[in-house]
Design a protein around this motif. Structure first.
Motif, PDB file in Angstrom:
ATOM      1  N   GLY B  42      45.869  17.296  23.872  1.00  0.00           N
ATOM      2  CA  GLY B  42      44.652  17.019  24.613  1.00  0.00           C
ATOM      3  C   GLY B  42      44.887  16.129  25.805  1.00  0.00           C
ATOM      4  O   GLY B  42      45.968  15.572  25.984  1.00  0.00           O
ATOM      5  N   LEU B  43      43.860  15.991  26.627  1.00  0.00           N
ATOM      6  CA  LEU B  43      43.930  15.135  27.803  1.00  0.00           C
ATOM      7  C   LEU B  43      43.941  13.672  27.381  1.00  0.00           C
ATOM      8  O   LEU B  43      43.800  13.364  26.220  1.00  0.00           O
ATOM      9  CB  LEU B  43      42.708  15.388  28.684  1.00  0.00           C
ATOM     10  N   GLU B  44      44.087  12.792  28.371  1.00  0.00           N
ATOM     11  CA  GLU B  44      43.992  11.372  28.049  1.00  0.00           C
ATOM     12  C   GLU B  44      42.571  11.039  27.615  1.00  0.00           C
ATOM     13  O   GLU B  44      41.616  11.670  28.050  1.00  0.00           O
ATOM     14  CB  GLU B  44      44.342  10.529  29.281  1.00  0.00           C
ATOM     15  N   HIS B 195      50.770  15.564  25.251  1.00  0.00           N
ATOM     16  CA  HIS B 195      49.768  15.349  26.283  1.00  0.00           C
ATOM     17  C   HIS B 195      49.523  16.634  27.052  1.00  0.00           C
ATOM     18  O   HIS B 195      50.443  17.393  27.293  1.00  0.00           O
ATOM     19  CB  HIS B 195      50.254  14.301  27.275  1.00  0.00           C
ATOM     20  N   ALA B 196      48.305  16.823  27.427  1.00  0.00           N
ATOM     21  CA  ALA B 196      48.025  17.921  28.353  1.00  0.00           C
ATOM     22  C   ALA B 196      48.416  17.443  29.734  1.00  0.00           C
ATOM     23  O   ALA B 196      47.734  16.617  30.323  1.00  0.00           O
ATOM     24  CB  ALA B 196      46.544  18.281  28.303  1.00  0.00           C
ATOM     25  N   ILE B 197      49.554  17.905  30.227  1.00  0.00           N
ATOM     26  CA  ILE B 197      49.968  17.428  31.538  1.00  0.00           C
ATOM     27  C   ILE B 197      50.162  18.553  32.525  1.00  0.00           C
ATOM     28  O   ILE B 197      50.490  18.332  33.655  1.00  0.00           O
ATOM     29  CB  ILE B 197      51.258  16.581  31.457  1.00  0.00           C
ATOM     30  N   ARG B 199      48.311  21.774  34.279  1.00  0.00           N
ATOM     31  CA  ARG B 199      47.078  22.514  34.433  1.00  0.00           C
ATOM     32  C   ARG B 199      47.430  23.984  34.548  1.00  0.00           C
ATOM     33  O   ARG B 199      48.419  24.341  35.172  1.00  0.00           O
ATOM     34  CB  ARG B 199      46.401  22.063  35.707  1.00  0.00           C
ATOM     35  N   TYR B 222      43.549  23.596  29.823  1.00  0.00           N
ATOM     36  CA  TYR B 222      44.731  22.807  29.479  1.00  0.00           C
ATOM     37  C   TYR B 222      45.401  23.297  28.205  1.00  0.00           C
ATOM     38  O   TYR B 222      46.270  22.666  27.673  1.00  0.00           O
ATOM     39  CB  TYR B 222      44.342  21.340  29.302  1.00  0.00           C
TER      40      TYR B 222
END
Lengths: 326, 297
Positions: B42-44, B195-197, B199, B222
């Motif tokens: 997931g995102l931050e 982490h979703a880093i 896109r 993401y």
């Protein structure tokens, strides 16, 4: 007996040695024993020693907690509403980020934190200036508000060590220097280093990003990794500033992209308050965007008093409005 | 090396199965079994680390306080472990769990809460890693500590993607291989965050032309995995974390109507474990975060 060591021949650098080591550890010991006719026992022993030397040492959670309780400090930013937002200040061992558009007071908060730590707490501060925006006059001005004695002012200024770096390689050099002994050295002159301020991180990293380069990302993560290690190992608070961009929906976002967004533990978004005075609005709003301690999206307001009016600004030129939740 | 069936059984049976670690997260009968890998993605600020704390607490808490009383290894490659936060959650849970229990433990000098907290923390092993090779070697090293401590049954890695940009070319494969070995040999359950880093630009371009379709699946942008193929094969459960609904406006709407001022998080689980026989099971759940940790709704 030949010792395999980096630098022995031109091709054998540190990376190659590390790769060989990884391969040795990852390979099947039984197979290897048959191939090079070394006894299985000896290989196991070698493997054990190599592992013991190169792995991270597991720490019990209890020890970690006890160490943390005895060593954690919370540095005040000297702005009460920001402190309240940050759950009483900057925690050592963590990276805190201030992001905001130009002129939203990122550097001013850095100055205030630096002078407060150097003067009130009598601890050393390392200030890495990447934009040339550090103004000694402003630091002195903030100190003059806090104390009238020239001796104390000089002492406080001496506790702030400034590094000027303008590209990412010198930044990495500087950080590695700090990591390998520079921090202890800086702390010899009275008070240990409790804060490392990097203003601004985006000015130095954003030129390396963009296009399809992976090197830029790698460099950025190296900076992030080193900052984190410094924060943890030396137990200092790291404060960085970042620029601001707009997301697809027009909402404000911290710069440097998704990978960086995972790096700071706490992030504050600084904005100018609307409806400020006609000349320069001195009111700023800070929003807590990321935190592991407090609920996000609470806001606080604070006020910069750029003119030197010491009779009003008891807190180093920063006058405070009471924080208000949305 | 050879061992008898009895020895094998003795080695493997001691480890506690974590299938019921959190019923809210996984589909029916699809909790993580021995030797399965769960990825949290997931995102931050979408509650990945908070979820890890929740699982960690559940494992280290004693049985009488609603935990499982097993030992945990936390591999911290991101320097993200916040002990103070963890201790806050543990204290809250302990207070809630023990207030109904025994009246006084009567240990000499130390108050019972403190002693309980200490025993919880001593079940946690923390490893800090600074580079991918160190991570790899550490995983090899865990071999020995795992075989000597049968109580260890959960390995948490936060985060597996920390060194992605540092060694993109081919990196991570050996880590996945070693993890594979660990899970097979010791039947340990692994939770790892990534982490979703990256896109997914293709998706963004198409969703901008048809905005209605994009709003229906807030994850898609993401979602694409980017770590190496061996790792993807290894993962049996994927938990996708996201915050509230899609936009800020939706988040404020949920704040207003349900639990006042509490940010809610969503988790969607995709399981492809052996029990579901090839078909994938899905489950969505949401939670919000309080002082005492994660509370599911």
């Amino acid at each position: 007996m030949v010792v395999l060591r980096e630098g022995m021949c031109p091709g054998l650098d540190e990376d190659v040695v590390r790769d060989l080591l990884e391969d040795l550890v990852a390979s099947d010991t039984e197979e290897l024993a048959q191939k090079c006719s070394v006894s299985y026992k000896a290989l196991l022993a070698i493997r054990r020693v190599l592992l013991a030397q190169h792995t991270a040492f597991p720490v019990s959670g209890l020890d970690l907690y006890e160490e943390l309780v005895s060593s954690t400090a919370i540095l005040s930013t000297s702005i009460p509403s920001l402190d309240k937002l940050l759950d009483s200040g900057l925690y050592t061992g963590e990276i805190t980020e201030l992001s905001g558009a130009p002129g939203t007071g990122k550097s001013q908060v850095c100055f205030a934190t630096a002078t407060h730590t150097a003067h009130r707490l009598k601890q050393s501060v390392i200030y890495i200036d990447t934009t040339g925006g550090l103004s000694a006059t402003r630091l002195l001005q903030m100190l003059q508000v806090q104390t009238d004695e020239t001796g104390e002012q000089t002492e406080a200024l001496q506790r702030i060590r400034v590094f000027r770096v303008f590209d990412i390689f010198s930044l990495l050099d500087c950080l590695h220097g700090l990591r390998c002994g520079g921090l202890q050295q800086a702390s010899l002159g009275g008070g240990s280093v409790k804060a490392v301020i990097l203003d601004s991180v985006s000015a130095i990293i954003s030129p390396t990003l963009g296009g399809k380069q992976n090197e830029g990302m790698s460099l950025m993560m190296q900076v992030a990794g080193t900052l984190k290690t410094i924060a943890k190992d030396f137990n200092v608070a790291v404060l960085v500033t970042n620029h601001m961009t707009r997301g697809p929906g027009g909402e404000p976002q911290a710069g440097l992209g998704l990978s960086w967004s995972h790096v700071p533990r706490t992030r504050l978004l600084l904005e100018r308050s609307d409806g400020a005075g006609p000349l320069l609005g001195s009111k700023r709003t800070a929003t807590l965007v990321k935190s592991s301690r407090r609920p996000c999206h609470i806001k606080a307001e604070f006020d910069f008093n750029r003119g030197s009016r010491p009779e009003e600004g008891l807190l180093g030129g920063v006058r405070v409005r009471d924080g208000s939740d949305p | 090396m050879t061992e008898t069936g009895a020895q094998l059984f003795a080695r493997l049976d001691a480890r506690r199965c974590l299938t019921d670690i959190e019923a809210h997260l996984f589909p029916e009968d699809c909790g993580p079994r021995h030797g399965e890998v769960v990825e949290l993605h997931g995102l931050e600020g979408t509650g990945k680390t908070e979820l890890l704390y929740h699982l960690l607490c559940r494992c280290v808490l004693p049985v009488e306080a609603g935990g499982m009383g097993v030992e945990v290894v936390f591999v911290d490659s991101d320097y993200s472990l916040d002990m103070l936060r963890l201790v806050t959650i543990l204290e809250n849970r302990l207070a809630a769990g023990l207030s109904t229990g025994r009246p006084e433990a009567g240990s000499s000098g130390v108050c019972p809460e403190e002693a309980a907290l200490r025993s919880c923390l001593s079940r946690l092993l923390v490893v800090h890693c600074g580079s991918s090779s160190q991570l790899l070697l550490t995983l090899h090293y865990l071999d020995t500590s795992l075989s000597s401590r049968p109580g260890l049954s959960l390995l948490l890695i936060d985060s597996i993607s920390a060194f992605y940009w540092l060694d993109r070319c081919g990196g991570g494969e050996s880590v996945a291989r070693q993890e594979d070995k660990l899970t097979k040999d010791y039947r340990i359950t692994v939770f790892a965050t990534s982490h979703a880093i990256r896109r997914n630009y293709k998706n963004v371009a198409s969703s901008s032309s048809s905005s209605s379709s994009s709003s229906s699946s807030p994850y898609s942008e993401y979602e694409q995995p980017y770590l190496c193929r061996p790792w993807q094969r290894l993962v049996t459960h994927r938990l996708l974390c996201s915050r509230g609904m899609a936009g800020a406006n939706m988040a404020s709407a949920t704040c207003a109507d349900k639990h006042s001022k509490k940010q809610s998080f969503n988790v969607r689980c995709t399981s492809s474990s052996s029990s579901s026989r090839g078909t994938k099971a899905h489950k969505s759940s949401s939670f919000y975060v309080t002082d005492g940790g994660v509370v599911f709704v």
